[in-house]
Scaffold this motif. Sequence first.
Motif, PDB file in Angstrom:
ATOM      1  N   HIS A  88       0.928  -1.360   0.029  1.00  0.00           N
ATOM      2  CA  HIS A  88       0.051   0.293  -0.089  1.00  0.00           C
ATOM      3  C   HIS A  88       0.864   1.362   0.017  1.00  0.00           C
ATOM      4  O   HIS A  88       1.954   1.076   0.533  1.00  0.00           O
ATOM      5  N   ASP A 117       6.224   0.006   7.514  1.00  0.00           N
ATOM      6  CA  ASP A 117       4.894  -0.331   6.944  1.00  0.00           C
ATOM      7  C   ASP A 117       4.426   0.768   6.073  1.00  0.00           C
ATOM      8  O   ASP A 117       3.860   1.720   6.412  1.00  0.00           O
ATOM      9  N   MET A 118       4.680   0.446   4.776  1.00  0.00           N
ATOM     10  CA  MET A 118       5.386  -0.436   4.130  1.00  0.00           C
ATOM     11  C   MET A 118       6.293  -0.166   2.988  1.00  0.00           C
ATOM     12  O   MET A 118       6.294  -0.841   1.876  1.00  0.00           O
ATOM     13  N   GLU A 152      -5.269   1.714   2.242  1.00  0.00           N
ATOM     14  CA  GLU A 152      -5.312   0.442   3.174  1.00  0.00           C
ATOM     15  C   GLU A 152      -5.326   0.876   4.594  1.00  0.00           C
ATOM     16  O   GLU A 152      -5.966   0.390   5.479  1.00  0.00           O
ATOM     17  N   GLU A 153      -4.616   1.912   4.974  1.00  0.00           N
ATOM     18  CA  GLU A 153      -4.858   2.298   6.556  1.00  0.00           C
ATOM     19  C   GLU A 153      -6.094   2.700   7.071  1.00  0.00           C
ATOM     20  O   GLU A 153      -6.224   2.812   8.219  1.00  0.00           O
ATOM     21  N   GLU A 177       3.187  -6.932   3.846  1.00  0.00           N
ATOM     22  CA  GLU A 177       3.116  -6.030   5.148  1.00  0.00           C
ATOM     23  C   GLU A 177       4.081  -6.491   5.992  1.00  0.00           C
ATOM     24  O   GLU A 177       4.740  -7.758   5.660  1.00  0.00           O
TER      25      GLU A 177
END
Length: 396
Positions: A88, A117-118, A152-153, A177
């Motif tokens: 991501h 991350d990441m 994504e987060e 990840e």
Amino acid sequence: MEGDDMNLKDIQQKLMTQEEDSIKLLKRFVEIESFSYDKQGIDNLCRVITNIFQELPVSIEELQEETLGNHLRITYGEGNRQITILSHLDTVYPRGTLEIMPFRLDGNKVSGPGVYDMKVSYVMMYHLFKLLRENKGPGDDVRIVWLLTSDEEIGSPSGKHHVYREADKSEVILVLEPTGGDGALKTSRKGGGKFRIEVKGISAHAGVNPEEGANAIEELVYQISKIAALADSSKGTSINTGEIRGGTLFNVVAEHAVAEVDVRVLIPSEAERIENAFKSLTVNNPKTSLSVEGSIYRPPMIRTDKTGVLFNLACAVAEEIGLTLSEVMTGGGSDGNYAASRGVPVLDGLGVVGGYAHSPEEFLWKDTIAERTSLLYGLVLSLIRKQHWHIDNIVN
Ligand SMILES: [Zn+2]
């Protein structure tokens, strides 16, 4: 590996000698801030990744978004068999974080916002594509699709649709990840969601006419205790009321109160039970009213037999570089959850080793870039060639 190839140990050595370049590349990625809600930042990062990967034999597609950042889809090879790799683009750090949390290299420790991350996964992919190119590419019958989502987060409200689309075409999904703290791969993840409970009461003077009021805070406390009782640790279901707001002054009967609740589940049937329970909440004090919003939007990533086969393959590859792998379940979600919900085998936590993601202390161990990139390369090569592992056993 086949006879004419370098063995994985040699690959790891070679990547170690390129460590300085890896760090330079990583620094470039980290120094473009890409908070989930910062479209401009994420779109800038897309441009930089595109520029760097353009020199490789890949095709790059920027998937446009109106308000969120764009996603990226980078493809190597044109075969019919698809192997998908997920990263991501976004981080949890708002723009400006870099000033107080700069990119830093301190011995074997590399730190900075999103380093672990990441963003390091882009460095891994750069090396992976280069290694594949040196080794005749992915072959005629395979294409490798690397999908980078921009949201994504925040639960991938848009990115998940791209994940579904790729998952439906894929034999396997590898997720870059971070590893579990000690370098473990992630073979199952809890699913989860968010609920909001809002109570409307009737305000009144706490001394003069309290009986005419209806206290929204008291009602909310009642509801919170009811939902707390829904937790079931034996099934991996947890409930956390993480935020409450309400009332105006101590001597006023509170007219309004709100709670924000995080839910995690490991078993799909638990998701249903919890959603139903939230939907059927009823008021204790009939003079108040209740509104409940939310859902369990991220399905749990379940460890299936296919996951086990894929994990065993990774273990066999890791042995070639003297690495013993372990596996963990984690309560945190990723795009791996969405991918797994389509029935495709998913192996997650294939990033590097480090710690403290989502915090000012976020870091990674530099020497694990070469280690985990050679693991990824060996794994991808085995999947391409169906070595070690009979892909037909798990692909329908
Ligand atoms: Zn992540």
